[in-house]
Motif scaffolding. Structure first.
Motif, mmCIF file in Angstrom:
data_model
loop_
_atom_site.group_PDB
_atom_site.id
_atom_site.type_symbol
_atom_site.label_atom_id
_atom_site.label_comp_id
_atom_site.label_asym_id
_atom_site.label_seq_id
_atom_site.Cartn_x
_atom_site.Cartn_y
_atom_site.Cartn_z
ATOM 1 N N THR A 152 0.842 -1.192 0.000
ATOM 2 C CA THR A 152 0.000 0.000 0.000
ATOM 3 C C THR A 152 0.877 1.242 0.000
ATOM 4 O OG1 THR A 152 -1.680 -1.180 1.266
ATOM 5 C CG2 THR A 152 -1.848 1.209 1.225
ATOM 6 N N PHE A 153 0.566 2.153 -0.902
ATOM 7 C CA PHE A 153 1.239 3.454 -0.984
ATOM 8 C C PHE A 153 0.187 4.501 -0.653
ATOM 9 C CE2 PHE A 153 3.016 0.595 -4.148
ATOM 10 C CZ PHE A 153 4.356 0.607 -3.830
ATOM 11 N N SER A 154 0.453 5.369 0.325
ATOM 12 C CA SER A 154 -0.538 6.384 0.675
ATOM 13 C C SER A 154 0.136 7.700 1.039
ATOM 14 C CB SER A 154 -1.419 5.904 1.830
ATOM 15 O OG SER A 154 -0.657 5.684 2.984
ATOM 16 N N THR A 155 -0.630 8.770 0.887
ATOM 17 C CA THR A 155 -0.200 10.105 1.299
ATOM 18 C C THR A 155 -1.323 10.709 2.126
ATOM 19 O OG1 THR A 155 -1.096 11.156 -0.678
ATOM 20 C CG2 THR A 155 1.211 10.494 -0.751
ATOM 21 N N VAL A 170 4.545 3.735 3.063
ATOM 22 C CA VAL A 170 4.614 2.491 2.284
ATOM 23 C C VAL A 170 4.466 1.351 3.285
ATOM 24 C CG1 VAL A 170 6.012 1.026 0.793
ATOM 25 C CG2 VAL A 170 6.140 3.507 0.552
ATOM 26 N N ASN A 171 3.450 0.530 3.078
ATOM 27 C CA ASN A 171 3.191 -0.600 3.962
ATOM 28 C C ASN A 171 3.195 -1.871 3.124
ATOM 29 O OD1 ASN A 171 2.410 -2.341 5.936
ATOM 30 N ND2 ASN A 171 0.484 -1.334 6.400
ATOM 31 N N PHE A 212 -14.332 -19.374 2.245
ATOM 32 C CA PHE A 212 -14.225 -18.719 3.540
ATOM 33 C C PHE A 212 -12.757 -18.769 3.959
ATOM 34 C CE2 PHE A 212 -18.341 -20.717 3.122
ATOM 35 C CZ PHE A 212 -19.196 -19.653 3.358
ATOM 36 N N SER A 213 -12.178 -17.600 4.235
ATOM 37 C CA SER A 213 -10.763 -17.575 4.595
ATOM 38 C C SER A 213 -10.544 -16.741 5.849
ATOM 39 C CB SER A 213 -9.926 -17.026 3.445
ATOM 40 O OG SER A 213 -10.337 -15.716 3.121
ATOM 41 N N LEU A 214 -9.432 -17.009 6.519
ATOM 42 C CA LEU A 214 -9.059 -16.306 7.743
ATOM 43 C C LEU A 214 -7.843 -15.422 7.490
ATOM 44 C CD1 LEU A 214 -9.408 -19.205 10.305
ATOM 45 C CD2 LEU A 214 -10.951 -17.278 9.992
ATOM 46 N N GLY A 215 -7.405 -14.754 8.550
ATOM 47 C CA GLY A 215 -6.208 -13.926 8.460
ATOM 48 C C GLY A 215 -4.958 -14.766 8.313
ATOM 49 N N ASN A 216 -3.841 -14.133 8.352
ATOM 50 C CA ASN A 216 -2.568 -14.796 8.102
ATOM 51 C C ASN A 216 -2.155 -15.734 9.236
ATOM 52 O OD1 ASN A 216 -2.005 -13.571 5.611
ATOM 53 N ND2 ASN A 216 -1.408 -11.705 6.660
ATOM 54 N N VAL A 217 -1.691 -16.935 8.853
ATOM 55 C CA VAL A 217 -1.085 -17.853 9.811
ATOM 56 C C VAL A 217 0.301 -17.327 10.160
ATOM 57 C CG1 VAL A 217 -0.204 -20.185 10.152
ATOM 58 C CG2 VAL A 217 -2.341 -19.832 8.932
ATOM 59 N N VAL A 218 1.009 -16.886 9.154
ATOM 60 C CA VAL A 218 2.323 -16.287 9.340
ATOM 61 C C VAL A 218 2.445 -15.129 8.353
ATOM 62 C CG1 VAL A 218 3.465 -17.899 7.769
ATOM 63 C CG2 VAL A 218 4.817 -16.731 9.501
ATOM 64 N N ALA A 219 3.014 -14.019 8.822
ATOM 65 C CA ALA A 219 3.160 -12.850 7.954
ATOM 66 C C ALA A 219 4.349 -12.013 8.408
ATOM 67 C CB ALA A 219 1.898 -11.997 7.979
ATOM 68 N N TYR A 220 4.939 -11.336 7.455
ATOM 69 C CA TYR A 220 5.973 -10.349 7.738
ATOM 70 C C TYR A 220 5.417 -9.002 7.299
ATOM 71 C CZ TYR A 220 10.171 -7.559 7.564
ATOM 72 O OH TYR A 220 11.085 -6.563 7.765
ATOM 73 N N THR A 221 5.451 -8.017 8.188
ATOM 74 C CA THR A 221 4.900 -6.702 7.895
ATOM 75 C C THR A 221 5.985 -5.647 8.045
ATOM 76 O OG1 THR A 221 2.745 -7.366 8.704
ATOM 77 C CG2 THR A 221 3.135 -5.029 8.549
ATOM 78 N N SER A 222 5.995 -4.702 7.105
ATOM 79 C CA SER A 222 6.930 -3.580 7.151
ATOM 80 C C SER A 222 6.161 -2.298 6.852
ATOM 81 C CB SER A 222 8.043 -3.777 6.123
ATOM 82 O OG SER A 222 8.861 -2.629 6.054
ATOM 83 N N ASN A 223 6.383 -1.265 7.663
ATOM 84 C CA ASN A 223 5.708 0.007 7.478
ATOM 85 C C ASN A 223 6.744 1.122 7.581
ATOM 86 O OD1 ASN A 223 4.114 2.273 7.530
ATOM 87 N ND2 ASN A 223 2.675 1.493 9.020
ATOM 88 N N ILE A 224 6.817 1.949 6.539
ATOM 89 C CA ILE A 224 7.747 3.079 6.523
ATOM 90 C C ILE A 224 6.928 4.347 6.302
ATOM 91 C CG2 ILE A 224 9.712 4.153 5.362
ATOM 92 C CD1 ILE A 224 10.503 1.302 4.444
ATOM 93 N N SER A 264 10.510 13.744 9.829
ATOM 94 C CA SER A 264 10.736 12.578 10.677
ATOM 95 C C SER A 264 10.372 11.326 9.887
ATOM 96 C CB SER A 264 9.910 12.666 11.961
ATOM 97 O OG SER A 264 8.535 12.641 11.661
ATOM 98 N N LYS A 265 11.055 10.242 10.211
ATOM 99 C CA LYS A 265 10.818 8.982 9.527
ATOM 100 C C LYS A 265 10.668 7.898 10.575
ATOM 101 C CE LYS A 265 12.877 5.893 6.093
ATOM 102 N NZ LYS A 265 14.003 5.665 5.197
ATOM 103 N N SER A 266 9.638 7.066 10.414
ATOM 104 C CA SER A 266 9.471 5.945 11.327
ATOM 105 C C SER A 266 9.376 4.656 10.525
ATOM 106 C CB SER A 266 8.228 6.117 12.208
ATOM 107 O OG SER A 266 7.059 6.010 11.435
ATOM 108 N N THR A 267 9.999 3.631 11.040
ATOM 109 C CA THR A 267 10.003 2.323 10.383
ATOM 110 C C THR A 267 9.646 1.274 11.422
ATOM 111 O OG1 THR A 267 11.746 3.045 8.878
ATOM 112 C CG2 THR A 267 11.407 0.679 9.087
ATOM 113 N N THR A 268 8.647 0.456 11.096
ATOM 114 C CA THR A 268 8.306 -0.675 11.955
ATOM 115 C C THR A 268 8.226 -1.917 11.079
ATOM 116 O OG1 THR A 268 5.940 -0.262 11.703
ATOM 117 C CG2 THR A 268 7.013 0.682 13.636
#
Length: 145
Positions: A36-39, A74-75, A96-108, A120-124
């Motif tokens: 996802t790209f957002s402003t 950017v997420n 019918f589906s559920l959320g992630n069993v395993v996932a890697y998430t990055s948010n800048i 300022s810049k934050s990264t998680t």
């Protein structure tokens, strides 16, 4: 008080693999990437209100005005989620589906402050296991050719 206006675009390619359980049910695993790209622009101010002993307003002070602050984000999430496909007939399926069993998430996120300048810049980022939340429950009706 805060006012935020934002917009964005998501790209979500994925791959599914179906494991037949019987003629009507399939277990599935879906692997995918969501980017996802957002402003956004955020502005606002803080307000302090003082009251007397009777509860009447005595003073209202408006301070700490800020914005508009511009944030670019950017997420990205890479994950695997399970589900069930029910086939009442040969061509129609209900999924019918559920959320992630395993996932890697990055948010800048990079924020530029309009008043006083500065950036300022934050990264998680991190690994998530068994993220079965209600936001990620999905359903779908499919027609198979």
């Amino acid at each position: 008080y805060t006012k935020t206006i934002s917009n964005g675009t998501s790209i979500s390619p994925y791959v599914k693999y179906y494991f037949p359980l019987n003629n009507h049910f399939n277990f599935l695993l879906k692997g995918g990437v969501v980017t996802t790209f957002s402003t956004g622009n955020t502005s606002g101010y803080q307000e302090k209100t003082l009251y007397d002993a009777s509860g009447n307003v005595t003073t209202v002070t408006r301070s700490s005005e800020y914005g508009p602050n511009k944030t670019n984000t950017v997420n990205m999430t890479i994950g695997i989620s399970p589900g069930i496909l029910f086939m009442p007939g040969e061509k129609i399926g209900l999924e019918f589906s559920l959320g992630n069993v395993v996932a890697y998430t990055s948010n800048i996120a990079k924020t530029t402050n309009n008043i006083g300048g500065g950036t300022s810049k934050s990264t998680t980022s991190g690994l998530q296991l068994f993220n079965f939340n209600t936001i990620s429950i999905g359903t779908g009706i499919y027609y198979f050719f």
